[in-house]
Scaffold this active site. Structure first.
Site, PDB file in Angstrom:
ATOM      1  N   CYS A  10       0.856  -1.185   0.000  1.00  0.00           N
ATOM      2  CA  CYS A  10       0.000   0.000   0.000  1.00  0.00           C
ATOM      3  C   CYS A  10       0.894   1.238   0.000  1.00  0.00           C
ATOM      4  O   CYS A  10       1.779   1.362   0.858  1.00  0.00           O
ATOM      5  CB  CYS A  10      -0.896   0.004   1.233  1.00  0.00           C
ATOM      6  SG  CYS A  10      -1.693   1.594   1.570  1.00  0.00           S
ATOM      7  N   LYS A  37     -12.216  -6.644   7.017  1.00  0.00           N
ATOM      8  CA  LYS A  37     -12.761  -5.926   8.176  1.00  0.00           C
ATOM      9  C   LYS A  37     -12.473  -6.644   9.506  1.00  0.00           C
ATOM     10  O   LYS A  37     -13.401  -6.982  10.262  1.00  0.00           O
ATOM     11  CB  LYS A  37     -14.263  -5.695   8.007  1.00  0.00           C
ATOM     12  CG  LYS A  37     -14.599  -4.802   6.815  1.00  0.00           C
ATOM     13  CD  LYS A  37     -16.043  -4.468   6.795  1.00  0.00           C
ATOM     14  CE  LYS A  37     -16.453  -3.491   5.689  1.00  0.00           C
ATOM     15  NZ  LYS A  37     -15.463  -2.972   4.799  1.00  0.00           N
ATOM     16  N   VAL A  50      -5.947   1.443   6.512  1.00  0.00           N
ATOM     17  CA  VAL A  50      -4.561   1.541   6.967  1.00  0.00           C
ATOM     18  C   VAL A  50      -3.880   2.652   6.172  1.00  0.00           C
ATOM     19  O   VAL A  50      -4.340   3.016   5.092  1.00  0.00           O
ATOM     20  CB  VAL A  50      -3.818   0.195   6.769  1.00  0.00           C
ATOM     21  CG1 VAL A  50      -4.316  -0.836   7.759  1.00  0.00           C
ATOM     22  CG2 VAL A  50      -3.953  -0.312   5.332  1.00  0.00           C
ATOM     23  N   SER A  63      -2.448   8.418   6.691  1.00  0.00           N
ATOM     24  CA  SER A  63      -0.997   8.564   6.526  1.00  0.00           C
ATOM     25  C   SER A  63      -0.509   9.985   6.804  1.00  0.00           C
ATOM     26  O   SER A  63       0.554  10.172   7.396  1.00  0.00           O
ATOM     27  CB  SER A  63      -0.563   8.134   5.121  1.00  0.00           C
ATOM     28  OG  SER A  63      -0.934   9.071   4.136  1.00  0.00           O
TER      29      SER A  63
END
Length: 221
Positions: A10, A37, A50, A63
């Site tokens: 990611c 989830k 995230v 972030s």
């Protein structure tokens, strides 16, 4: 002890992992699958997204919120810039990569090719991937332009702007979606970023069944 809940490929999680290493901070990495989830992640972040950083009594989501927290809590190594002008330019470029670049490139390539695969939500749409592949050329040209004017993207020192850009591009480069040959200056900048110790662990990430290009973790590509 710092604890980072993340997904290895990611771009927003990679951004924070690089920031942590640039600041000389050690964090326990907890790999999660947000699309399932999981209860542990939901308790930390009701949005079930995230990265999420746990720093003692503080739980920080998103972030940029995490990057701001780390700048305030651990100011010994500054990643925004040496003066007001550079700090403003850093913030502008972080927004560029985390919003405009993400919307026009990352979402169209990474989300179609990887996130759909992880979440088992069908196959990539060829027209969307084609659009992302066209858009990235404009952004590489812009990175090329910035690097021709400066030592780094936001000025004469490496900043969060370089980190945000490298985080997005490193994921797309894993997929083989970055036409480096079209922007030699952007390639030279990225080679300099890849040489930094903070990126080495990032570039060691691998997905089972999907290998990156040969040049992926080579600083001299």
């Amino acid at each position: 002890m710092l604890r980072l809940h993340h997904v290895p490929l990611c771009p927003f999680c990679r951004k924070i992992r690089i920031v942590l290493r640039e600041k000389g901070l050690t964090a326990e990495l907890v790999e999660v699958q947000p699309w399932d989830k999981p209860d542990d992640l939901l308790r930390l972040n009701p949005a079930c997204e995230v990265p999420v950083l746990v720093d003692g009594a503080h739980t920080v989501c998103d972030s940029q919120a995490i990057a701001d927290h780390l700048e305030e809590a651990y100011p010994e190594i500054d990643l925004l810039g040496r003066d007001r002008a550079q700090r403003n330019e850093t913030r502008r470029l972080v927004a560029w990569f985390d919003s405009k670049f993400d919307r026009e490139v990352t979402e169209l390539l990474w989300r179609e090719k990887l996130v759909k695969r992880w979440a088992k939500r069908g196959f990539p749409r060829s027209e969307v991937v084609r659009e992302g592949s066209q858009n990235i050329r404009f952004h590489l040209t812009y990175i090329d332009y910035l690097y021709q004017q400066r030592k780094w993207l936001a000025g004469d020192s490496m900043t969060l702007a370089d980190i945000a850009a490298a985080a997005h591009l490193s994921v797309l480069d894993y997929l083989g979606d970055v036409p480096w040959e079209t922007a030699p200056g952007a390639r030279d900048w990225y080679a300099k970023m890849k040489s930094r110790p903070s990126l080495r662990p990032i570039l060691m990430d691998r997905l089972i069944g999907l290998k990156p290009p040969v040049h992926y973790d080579d600083p001299d590509f």
